[in-house]
Write a protein that holds these residues in place. Structure first.
Motif: not given
Length: 311
Positions: A284-285, A291-296
């Protein structure tokens, strides 16, 4: 040969994983097994001294002693941590002074050892990758990814097993003193077996280029990078969440509502879930960005206190 270095790295990864996973188990159960605030204070001291050791102690020791001796010094300090925890558990709740003295001392030793052992581990890992890549002609990025996956598999696997074993012994009615003593013996055994790893000495030219003072200046120079401070929020969130779960939650909820055996059992779920989701978040990253993974991940941390507000 490259095959020798690969076998040596596997041996290093296994012994390191066994030592660090068994000796750090008290971090999750100290608040529920020791009197009053002894566990909280000890865990705080461990983290404080780990930070100070990483900044001020690890690099000088590594530069003076070399890779293998520094690794063994850090692992010895970690063994002292669980040994003194076992001694603290031996004293009853009616003697909190002795518990505080022993566990606080052990936590300081464990913190110093943590800063040293993880710094030396990173250097030993990098040196192994350099030697294998040079001898095999393999691209270093691909090799590093392969070695990191192998190291993570050993570490997460032994971490889950060590916590589940402690939980099983608790459930079977084994006294915490005997369990802690057993884990200390396993930690010392892994330390003894670690003496068999290759020294992997750094050439003199590399020592001059990567001297201790140079590495410390390079570390301080990173503080000017805005990305360090932008990402610090994630690190702070992780630290506070881990402290909240290992301290307050384990003492006032898990141990009281489910029993002492549930504390290490639930603690084992954290690395287990992390290892499973890492396989999903990796692709996914790469596809959607980190950034999306950090937000999750940040949203998951946010759910921890929210869950308690909803109780």
């Amino acid at each position: 040969s490259a095959a020798d270095v690969r076998r040596n790295f596997c041996w290093f990864a296994v012994q390191f994983a066994i030592n660090q996973t068994v000796v750090t188990t008290p971090l999750a159960i100290a608040s529920s097994r020791l009197d009053g605030n002894v566990g909280f204070i000890g865990n705080a001291l461990l983290n404080v001294f780990s930070m100070l050791s990483s900044f001020c102690v690890a690099l000088p020791v590594l530069g003076y002693c070399g890779l293998k001796p520094t690794l063994l010094i850090g692992m010895t300090c970690s063994c002292a941590y669980i040994t003194l925890f076992a001694c603290a558990v031996w004293f009853p709740m009616s003697q909190p002074g002795w518990q505080m003295l022993l566990f606080a001392t052990g936590s300081c030793c464990g913190g110093i050892g943590s800063g040293i052992v993880w710094t030396s581990q990173g250097s030993y890992f990098a040196r192994s990758a350099d030697l294998i890549a040079r001898k095999e002609g393999t691209e270093r990025a691909v090799l590093t990814s392969e070695m990191a996956g192998l190291f993570a598999m050993f570490f997460l696997g032994f971490e889950v097993c060590s916590k589940l074993l402690w939980s099983l012994l608790d459930f079977a009615g084994v006294r915490p003193l005997l369990t802690a003593s057993l884990f200390a013996c396993v930690g010392f055994g892994a330390l003894a077996l670690m003496t068999r790893v290759l020294a992997l000495g750094v050439p003199a030219v590399d020592r001059q280029a990567d001297g201790c003072a140079s590495k410390m200046r390079s570390t301080v120079a990173l503080w000017h990078d805005p990305a360090v401070f932008l990402l610090s929020g994630v690190n702070l969130t992780f630290g506070f969440s881990a402290a909240f779960l290992n301290g307050y939650v384990n003492k006032d909820f898990t141990a009281k509502l489910l029993g002492h055996y549930a504390v290490p059992m639930l603690a084992a779920l954290t690395p287990l879930v992390a290892s499973v989701l890492a396989r999903l978040f990796g692709p996914l990253g790469a596809h959607a960005g980190k950034g999306l993974v950090l937000c999750i991940g940040s949203a998951a941390f946010f759910c921890i206190p929210v869950a308690f507000f909803l109780l």
